[in-house]
Design an enzyme around this catalytic site. Structure first.
Site, PDB file in Angstrom:
ATOM      1  N   HIS A  37       0.818  -1.215   0.000  1.00 33.49           N
ATOM      2  CA  HIS A  37       0.000   0.000   0.000  1.00 33.49           C
ATOM      3  C   HIS A  37       0.850   1.263   0.000  1.00 33.49           C
ATOM      4  CE1 HIS A  37      -4.423  -0.841   1.046  1.00 33.49           C
ATOM      5  NE2 HIS A  37      -3.903  -1.961   0.578  1.00 33.49           N
ATOM      6  N   GLU A 106      -6.427  -0.880  -6.010  1.00 36.66           N
ATOM      7  CA  GLU A 106      -7.409   0.033  -5.423  1.00 36.66           C
ATOM      8  C   GLU A 106      -7.004   1.475  -5.710  1.00 36.66           C
ATOM      9  OE1 GLU A 106      -5.621  -1.837  -2.912  1.00 36.66           O
ATOM     10  OE2 GLU A 106      -6.944  -3.571  -2.778  1.00 36.66           O
TER      11      GLU A 106
END
Length: 327
Positions: A37, A106
């Site tokens: 991330h 994402e």
């Protein structure tokens, strides 16, 4: 069934994660997966170190556990050729213990580089090209590739592991299974859906789960001697989980996730995440993946606060129970 430990980069710093990785191996976990991330889901989580630097360090403080990204998006924040090089280096550093987990990503992480967030069909088309590039580069040849979304110009990876890095793909729905199963070595999914496994095995040309291929799931838990404290921590740090993939894939910021989950209550989170000291309750939750035909499942111990205590006190007896009932 094999049981893994999640190096959750959104909730712990890099030095802590490397220490947890060594302790998780000593506790007896079979494999370790790392999120990849640029941002945490929620401000309360508070971390987002670079997963690949951390994994390189982890490869040197562990000897036995398999390592894996869960998951890397190889299409926007990273060019697929760079992902291929990173994965090959991890394969060498880990002596063949590394699996490259991939997915379409994402918005939370990929919007960072300012290239926009494509529609899902475009994202999946980009992922197909990325897989083709990674496979070609991992073969060790000089690669020139011209695609709709990516180009590679006269490139070779010079340091490759003895065996090609396995590619695991996060998929959902019949269309995704049909498209990606023939391109992958293993399946990734975070919901224990038996139809997903059976659909994968029915696709012509797909590696068969249970016969060489793996179905690798993941489940959050919040172990704590105090059940109320566990529920509060799970709510504070993991209420984003309630949104589901379609919401989680498209929101761009921690503020967006905070707004989307402002009405989620601690009791709502506790309905989906086993909270407290009861190890049997955790085993019962994990059993859904076994029933669905999954071969592997990685546990996420929610929050950094009790992470070390979980590894020191709960991990070994929990693994013993899991293997006794589900192994």
């Amino acid at each position: 069934m094999r049981f893994g430990y999640t190096l959750m980069t959104e909730q712990s710093g890099p030095r802590e994660l490397v220490g947890y990785a060594a302790d998780a191996e000593r506790a007896g976990f079979d494999f370790e997966v790392s999120s990849d991330h640029f941002s945490p889901w929620l401000t309360e989580q508070g971390h987002a170190p670079y997963a690949w630097s951390m994994l390189g360090a982890v490869s040197q403080v562990t000897e036995r556990v398999e390592l894996m990204t869960y998951i890397t998006c190889p299409t926007i924040r990273y060019h697929p050729a760079v992902v291929a090089q990173k994965a090959a280096t991890m394969g060498v550093l880990s002596n063949g213990r590394f699996t490259l987990g991939l997915g379409s990503g994402e918005n939370l992480n990929e919007h960072t580089v300012g290239h926009g967030w494509p529609a899902v069909d475009t994202r999946q088309a980009m992922l197909v090209e990325a897989l083709e590039i990674i496979r070609a580069l991992h073969a060790g040849d000089l690669v020139t590739y011209r695609g709709e979304h990516f180009d590679v110009d006269s490139s070779r990876i010079w340091d490759l592991p003895d065996e090609p890095v396995r590619l695991a793909l996060a998929v959902a729905g019949d269309k995704g299974v049909q498209r990606f199963a023939p391109l992958a070595d293993d399946l990734i999914a975070v919901e224990p859906d038996p139809d997903l496994v059976s659909s994968w095995n029915a696709v012509e040309g797909a590696p068969r789960i249970g016969d060489g291929a793996r179905a690798i799931g993941q489940i959050p838990i919040c172990w704590d001697p105090d059940e109320d404290a566990a529920r509060e921590r799970a709510h504070a740090q993991f209420r984003w989980f309630a949104g589901g993939w379609k919401v989680n894939a498209d929101l761009p910021t921690t503020a967006g996730f905070a707004g989307a989950t402002q009405f989620v209550r601690p009791e709502d989170v506790a309905e989906n995440i086993p909270c407290g000291p009861d190890l049997d309750k955790i085993v019962e939750s994990v059993s859904a993946f076994k029933d669905a035909g999954f071969t592997d499942v990685a546990l996420v111990q929610v929050g950094d606060e009790q992470q070390q205590r979980f590894l020191d006190e709960a991990a070994e007896p929990l693994l013993a129970k899991l293997r006794d009932r589900l192994g």
